[in-house]
Design a protein around this motif. Structure first.
Motif, PDB file in Angstrom:
ATOM      1  N   PRO A 115      -7.597  42.576  16.629  1.00 31.34           N
ATOM      2  CA  PRO A 115      -7.718  43.216  17.940  1.00 31.34           C
ATOM      3  C   PRO A 115      -8.200  42.237  19.013  1.00 31.34           C
ATOM      4  N   PHE A 116      -8.346  40.988  18.664  1.00 30.02           N
ATOM      5  CA  PHE A 116      -8.857  40.028  19.653  1.00 30.02           C
ATOM      6  C   PHE A 116      -8.104  38.709  19.525  1.00 30.02           C
ATOM      7  N   GLN A 117      -8.343  37.852  20.483  1.00 25.58           N
ATOM      8  CA  GLN A 117      -7.788  36.498  20.446  1.00 25.58           C
ATOM      9  C   GLN A 117      -8.883  35.539  19.988  1.00 25.58           C
ATOM     10  N   LEU A 118      -8.473  34.466  19.372  1.00 29.13           N
ATOM     11  CA  LEU A 118      -9.469  33.471  18.978  1.00 29.13           C
ATOM     12  C   LEU A 118     -10.091  32.861  20.237  1.00 29.13           C
ATOM     13  N   THR A 119     -11.357  32.527  20.124  1.00 35.17           N
ATOM     14  CA  THR A 119     -12.010  31.865  21.259  1.00 35.17           C
ATOM     15  C   THR A 119     -11.594  30.387  21.279  1.00 35.17           C
ATOM     16  N   THR A 120     -11.839  29.745  22.409  1.00 28.96           N
ATOM     17  CA  THR A 120     -11.508  28.313  22.495  1.00 28.96           C
ATOM     18  C   THR A 120     -12.269  27.529  21.438  1.00 28.96           C
ATOM     19  N   SER A 121     -13.491  27.972  21.205  1.00 24.25           N
ATOM     20  CA  SER A 121     -14.310  27.286  20.220  1.00 24.25           C
ATOM     21  C   SER A 121     -13.719  27.406  18.815  1.00 24.25           C
ATOM     22  N   GLN A 122     -13.256  28.591  18.489  1.00 28.73           N
ATOM     23  CA  GLN A 122     -12.608  28.795  17.184  1.00 28.73           C
ATOM     24  C   GLN A 122     -11.329  27.962  17.096  1.00 28.73           C
ATOM     25  N   GLU A 123     -10.554  27.958  18.168  1.00 27.89           N
ATOM     26  CA  GLU A 123      -9.323  27.165  18.197  1.00 27.89           C
ATOM     27  C   GLU A 123      -9.634  25.688  17.952  1.00 27.89           C
ATOM     28  N   GLY A 168     -21.838  27.519  12.673  1.00 25.74           N
ATOM     29  CA  GLY A 168     -21.603  28.504  13.712  1.00 25.74           C
ATOM     30  C   GLY A 168     -22.638  29.578  13.552  1.00 25.74           C
ATOM     31  N   ASP A 169     -23.261  29.914  14.637  1.00 20.97           N
ATOM     32  CA  ASP A 169     -24.323  30.889  14.618  1.00 20.97           C
ATOM     33  C   ASP A 169     -23.827  32.222  14.042  1.00 20.97           C
ATOM     34  N   VAL A 170     -24.788  33.051  13.661  1.00 22.68           N
ATOM     35  CA  VAL A 170     -24.444  34.389  13.196  1.00 22.68           C
ATOM     36  C   VAL A 170     -23.583  35.075  14.251  1.00 22.68           C
ATOM     37  N   GLY A 171     -22.484  35.649  13.827  1.00 19.14           N
ATOM     38  CA  GLY A 171     -21.650  36.393  14.759  1.00 19.14           C
ATOM     39  C   GLY A 171     -20.708  35.541  15.592  1.00 19.14           C
ATOM     40  N   SER A 172     -20.667  34.261  15.301  1.00 19.59           N
ATOM     41  CA  SER A 172     -19.811  33.392  16.119  1.00 19.59           C
ATOM     42  C   SER A 172     -18.354  33.477  15.676  1.00 19.59           C
ATOM     43  N   GLY A 173     -18.107  34.135  14.542  1.00 26.40           N
ATOM     44  CA  GLY A 173     -16.725  34.326  14.113  1.00 26.40           C
ATOM     45  C   GLY A 173     -16.228  33.286  13.131  1.00 26.40           C
ATOM     46  N   LYS A 174     -17.030  33.013  12.115  1.00 27.15           N
ATOM     47  CA  LYS A 174     -16.628  32.010  11.125  1.00 27.15           C
ATOM     48  C   LYS A 174     -15.637  32.588  10.113  1.00 27.15           C
ATOM     49  N   THR A 175     -15.750  33.905   9.873  1.00 26.41           N
ATOM     50  CA  THR A 175     -14.919  34.499   8.826  1.00 26.41           C
ATOM     51  C   THR A 175     -13.436  34.282   9.090  1.00 26.41           C
ATOM     52  N   ILE A 176     -13.049  34.495  10.305  1.00 30.18           N
ATOM     53  CA  ILE A 176     -11.625  34.371  10.611  1.00 30.18           C
ATOM     54  C   ILE A 176     -11.184  32.896  10.518  1.00 30.18           C
ATOM     55  N   PRO A 216     -20.134  32.008  21.274  1.00 27.16           N
ATOM     56  CA  PRO A 216     -19.793  33.288  20.639  1.00 27.16           C
ATOM     57  C   PRO A 216     -18.616  33.920  21.370  1.00 27.16           C
ATOM     58  N   PRO A 217     -17.938  34.870  20.711  1.00 27.95           N
ATOM     59  CA  PRO A 217     -16.867  35.596  21.391  1.00 27.95           C
ATOM     60  C   PRO A 217     -17.380  36.178  22.701  1.00 27.95           C
ATOM     61  N   ALA A 218     -16.567  36.153  23.710  1.00 26.15           N
ATOM     62  CA  ALA A 218     -17.000  36.605  25.033  1.00 26.15           C
ATOM     63  C   ALA A 218     -17.334  38.087  25.017  1.00 26.15           C
ATOM     64  N   GLY A 219     -18.128  38.493  25.955  1.00 28.51           N
ATOM     65  CA  GLY A 219     -18.397  39.908  26.127  1.00 28.51           C
ATOM     66  C   GLY A 219     -19.580  40.431  25.337  1.00 28.51           C
ATOM     67  N   ARG A 220     -20.206  39.558  24.549  1.00 26.81           N
ATOM     68  CA  ARG A 220     -21.382  40.013  23.797  1.00 26.81           C
ATOM     69  C   ARG A 220     -22.546  40.252  24.748  1.00 26.81           C
ATOM     70  N   LYS A 221     -23.182  41.378  24.562  1.00 29.23           N
ATOM     71  CA  LYS A 221     -24.372  41.646  25.383  1.00 29.23           C
ATOM     72  C   LYS A 221     -25.578  40.968  24.748  1.00 29.23           C
ATOM     73  N   LYS A 259     -26.436  41.876  16.370  1.00 28.09           N
ATOM     74  CA  LYS A 259     -25.677  41.308  17.479  1.00 28.09           C
ATOM     75  C   LYS A 259     -24.188  41.467  17.251  1.00 28.09           C
ATOM     76  N   ARG A 260     -23.832  42.365  16.358  1.00 31.49           N
ATOM     77  CA  ARG A 260     -22.452  42.396  15.919  1.00 31.49           C
ATOM     78  C   ARG A 260     -21.534  43.145  16.873  1.00 31.49           C
ATOM     79  N   GLY A 261     -22.071  44.204  17.428  1.00 28.80           N
ATOM     80  CA  GLY A 261     -21.213  45.027  18.261  1.00 28.80           C
ATOM     81  C   GLY A 261     -21.172  44.515  19.696  1.00 28.80           C
TER      82      GLY A 261
HETATM   83  P1  ADP Z   1     -20.104  34.998  11.328  1.00 27.49           P
HETATM   84  O1  ADP Z   1     -19.851  33.705  12.013  1.00 27.49           O
HETATM   85  O2  ADP Z   1     -21.506  35.434  11.414  1.00 27.49           O
HETATM   86  O3  ADP Z   1     -19.558  35.034   9.936  1.00 27.49           O
HETATM   87  P2  ADP Z   1     -18.072  36.955  11.776  1.00 27.49           P
HETATM   88  O4  ADP Z   1     -16.955  36.109  11.385  1.00 27.49           O
HETATM   89  O5  ADP Z   1     -18.528  37.973  10.793  1.00 27.49           O
HETATM   90  O6  ADP Z   1     -19.306  36.054  12.198  1.00 27.49           O
HETATM   91  O7  ADP Z   1     -17.722  37.621  13.158  1.00 27.49           O
HETATM   92  C1  ADP Z   1     -18.583  38.532  13.792  1.00 27.49           C
HETATM   93  C2  ADP Z   1     -17.794  39.599  14.506  1.00 27.49           C
HETATM   94  O8  ADP Z   1     -17.084  39.042  15.601  1.00 27.49           O
HETATM   95  C3  ADP Z   1     -16.778  40.240  13.621  1.00 27.49           C
HETATM   96  O9  ADP Z   1     -16.813  41.629  13.843  1.00 27.49           O
HETATM   97  C4  ADP Z   1     -15.457  39.655  14.072  1.00 27.49           C
HETATM   98  O10 ADP Z   1     -14.386  40.541  13.892  1.00 27.49           O
HETATM   99  C5  ADP Z   1     -15.716  39.392  15.546  1.00 27.49           C
HETATM  100  N1  ADP Z   1     -14.954  38.291  16.109  1.00 27.49           N
HETATM  101  C6  ADP Z   1     -14.629  37.123  15.500  1.00 27.49           C
HETATM  102  N2  ADP Z   1     -13.906  36.345  16.328  1.00 27.49           N
HETATM  103  C7  ADP Z   1     -13.763  37.027  17.481  1.00 27.49           C
HETATM  104  C8  ADP Z   1     -13.112  36.743  18.719  1.00 27.49           C
HETATM  105  N3  ADP Z   1     -12.466  35.610  18.929  1.00 27.49           N
HETATM  106  N4  ADP Z   1     -13.181  37.682  19.692  1.00 27.49           N
HETATM  107  C9  ADP Z   1     -13.832  38.835  19.493  1.00 27.49           C
HETATM  108  N5  ADP Z   1     -14.459  39.162  18.330  1.00 27.49           N
HETATM  109  C10 ADP Z   1     -14.426  38.271  17.348  1.00 27.49           C
END
Ligand code: ADP
Ligand code: MG
Length: 693
Positions: free
Chosen positions: A264-272, A294-302, A445-450, A578-580
């Protein structure tokens, strides 16, 4: 294996004269080792200067002085509460030596009337008269050399006196063999450093307070040697991996495209950016060994999934290893639907997959029917055989040290390795623990995080906190209530968590659950499931939730006794909420007494969410000398080097190690041979062994 020349230093310290059965255990604990070398690594912390030797009349009270006196008269006490006094004099005047609770016999023997003695100790003035209570030394003038004019003081432990340590370390110093020089001549000259042996001798014989500082040349030399051994080990590990041909993984991108389309989202520049770095490594004709921070929630899983898909696109298999079952399951939940959507198979293997299921899974794995295997360290048991494993991701795992990394490459297969860590590690520590790896960082981190609204409150405000929680929960939020678990008294802390659970249950009824480290894995998972599904709304937990649990609906966290947690830990915990994309809040409750450091820690938590900044501050606050925190997180603890104070040396050692291996990859030259001795000296036997293997 170990060179003979080092045997004397690796002898058991029971071989040191004077270390008997009773002191053996104590001293081993104090030193953190049981070798003669460990005595040598135990450097002095201060010194007592006894060189001040005034005449009695000129002595300044309050100073440590060594005075030559003649014994005039013994004045035994009249009651048992009074001290035994001895009147002494020199040409300038008289003074008293004072003894509490000492046998008169021994005093009379040591201080015979009419004779001369050197006494040394702290002087004071009492009723206008100079006196010295319990002199540290009383010696005959003919034995003046028994009185150390500068006394070296070591960090001590109950039951071990400074005199004992001095005596033992003196023996240890005599055992240092003549070692070959492993440092470059010119470098030594430029730094103005002496040899290793000389440096050890001088470090144990400080002359001034300056000699005790980490910046003293002999301490720098010793620190450098230890850091060089560390950096050389990592450089050797790296060389070993790099020398192995790897395969060129260059997938066609189809699977990756299919997965990205489902997100449901695009990769961030940092992830790219980090993916570009990773793909480049994978595509190169040698093995990848890369650290992804990458900090907690920075999107390492993807990022991990993309990395693995690249390998799968080439017809190979990939695996991801998580530190706990909960985390492995969580990865499965995220990845499996995405994989299915792309037409490939992901499966879970943990210690709990048993019997028929396990056998079937292992068969399918060996036949190559499973593309991505997700699991705990059970992944690397011998029975687990892949058809064609090309890529391994290790998630959030500090315990995966350089030895394991070396071990993995001995498994026969030579997969690319990506290690991911969510603990922001200061740059210097990255170098000491992961200096053998390439390094990528998701710094955004992904944009839009509060931001998290973080507040620091005294525990006296607990009623206010509970009331606020009630409102939050009524409005549909889920919350964590974290109770600390401090190792030394797990039992009482557990009791505290259970007690908190009970009090909260009176208020929140069945909305509250409890999860703690002593629970069975199955029960833990069950509680977590109920929290995830919303059946439980308030989860009382010990720090077991620290690692990576993902409940996006949880937006509130209360941490009790926040002052007991380290910065890194607090940061990890807070990361859970910080997940949502909803606003979340964290309440740090503290109790008194609150040390300056704890107060500072809480302030930092309130001011920033930048994990890297927090990590730097953490290192600063703890200071390089306090290695406890780093030891827990699995970083190597140095004996002679102080990471903060010797940061610059670390960087030089890093360069030095690289250059050494460039010029002499087999460590075969005379300097190379000397460096092997250095590696053994600091117990990096593994590194040397890679040569003989
Ligand atoms: P961590 O780095 O702590 O493992 P996660 O990979 O679990 O972080 O990602 C945290 C949350 O951010 C997940 O719900 C994930 O779907 C979401 N997320 C990851 N990449 C993006 C992105 N580029 N834009 C928005 N949300 C993202
Ligand atoms: Mg993660």
């Amino acid at each position: 294996m170990r060179p003979e020349i080092l045997y004397p230093l690796f002898a058991d310290i029971s071989s040191v004269k004077g270390i008997g059965e009773r002191s053996y255990k104590l001293v081993c604990n104090l030193l953190g080792g049981k070798r003669v070398a460990d005595l040598l690594w135990h450097l002095p912390s201060s010194l007592v200067d006894r060189r001040y030797s005034p005449r009695i009349r000129e002595a300044q009270p309050g100073r440590i002085a060594t005075i030559k006196v003649r014994i005039v008269e013994h004045l035994p006490p009249r009651t048992s509460k009074q001290p035994y006094k001895v009147l002494v004099e020199d040409d300038s005047g008289q003074m008293l030596l004072i003894f509490f609770k000492v046998y008169a016999d021994s005093i009379q023997k040591n201080l015979p009337v009419g004779e001369e003695r050197l006494v040394s100790g702290k002087t004071e003035s009492f009723n206008g008269m100079l006196q010295m209570s319990h002199p540290d030394y009383i010696v005959r003038p003919s034995e003046a050399d028994k009185l150390p004019l500068i006394e070296t003081v070591y960090p001590l432990t109950a039951g071990i006196s400074n005199k004992m340590l001095n005596k033992w370390i003196k023996q240890a110093l005599q055992r240092i063999p003549k070692l070959p020089e492993w440092l470059n001549d010119e470098f030594l000259r430029r730094q103005n450093w002496v040899s290793f042996n000389q440096a050890l001798l001088r470090a144990h014989h400080p002359r001034t307070a300056g000699d005790l500082l980490p910046t003293a040349p002999e301490r720098m030399r010793l620190a450098y040697d230890e850091l060089l051994a560390n950096q050389l080990t990592l450089a050797i590990a790296r060389q070993k991996v790099k020398k192995q041909p790897g395969r060129e993984i260059k997938g066609n991108g189809l699977l990756r495209k299919k997965v990205l389309e489902q997100l449901p989202f695009q990769l961030t520049t940092s992830q790219e950016k980090v993916l570009k770095e990773i793909f480049a490594d994978q595509g190169a004709p040698f093995r990848m060994l890369r650290l992804l921070q990458g900090d907690v929630g920075s999107g390492k899983t993807i990022v991990a999934l993309m990395t693995m898909l690249n390998a799968v696109e080439c017809g190979a298999q990939a695996a991801i290893m998580a530190p706990t079952e909960i985390l492995a399951k969580q990865h499965l939940e995220t990845m499996q639907p995405l994989c299915e959507g792309a037409g490939i198979r992901a499966a879970l293997l943990t210690g709990r997959v048993k019997g028929k299921n396990r056998k079937m899974l292992l068969d399918e794995l060996a036949e190559g029917k499973i593309d991505i295997l997700i699991g705990t360290h059970a992944l690397f048991q011998e029975e687990v055989v892949f058809k064609d494993l090309a890529c391994v991701v290790v998630d959030e795992q500090h315990r995966f040290g350089v030895h394991q990394r070396m071990g993995l490459s001995n498994k026969g297969c030579r997969p690319d390795i990506l290690v991911m860590t969510a603990t922001p590690i200061p740059r210097t520590l990255v170098l000491t623990a992961y200096g053998d790896m390439e390094y990528s960082k998701i710094d955004q981190p992904p944009a839009g995080r509060k931001p998290v609204d973080t507040r620091v409150l005294s525990v006296s405000k607990i009623n206010y906190v509970v009331a606020a929680l009630q409102r939050k929960i009524a409005s549909g939020c889920r919350a964590y209530w974290v109770c600390p678990l401090v190792e030394e008294s797990e039992k009482t802390d557990l009791a505290a968590a259970e007690e908190r659970f009970e009090t909260l249950r009176k208020i929140f009824g069945n909305d509250v659950g409890l999860v703690h480290g002593k629970m069975k894995e199955k029960d833990k998972d069950e509680v977590m499931e109920r929290f995830k599904s919303g059946e439980i709304k308030l989860l009382v937990a010990t720090t077991v939730i620290e690692v990576g649990v993902n409940v996006p609906e949880a937006t509130v966290m209360v941490i009790e006794h926040a002052e007991r947690f380290g910065l890194a830990q607090l940061h990890q915990l807070r990361g859970r909420i910080k997940r949502g994309f909803e606003a979340s809040s964290c309440i740090l409750m503290y109790s008194y007494p609150l040390s300056d450091t704890s107060r500072e820690r809480l302030n930092i938590m309130r001011q920033t969410e930048d994990g890297f900044l927090i990590a730097e501050k953490d290192l600063e606050l703890r200071g390089g000398g306090e290695i406890l925190g780093t030891r827990q997180s699995g970083f190597c603890a140095f004996k002679l080097a102080d990471i903060e104070a010797h940061k610059d040396l670390l960087h030089i050692a890093n360069q030095d190690a690289k250059m050494i291996l460039e010029l002499d990859p087999e460590l075969a030259s005379p300097r190379g041979q000397a460096l092997r001795v250095l590696l053994y000296l600091f117990e990096r036997d593994d590194a040397v062994r890679t040569y003989s293997a």
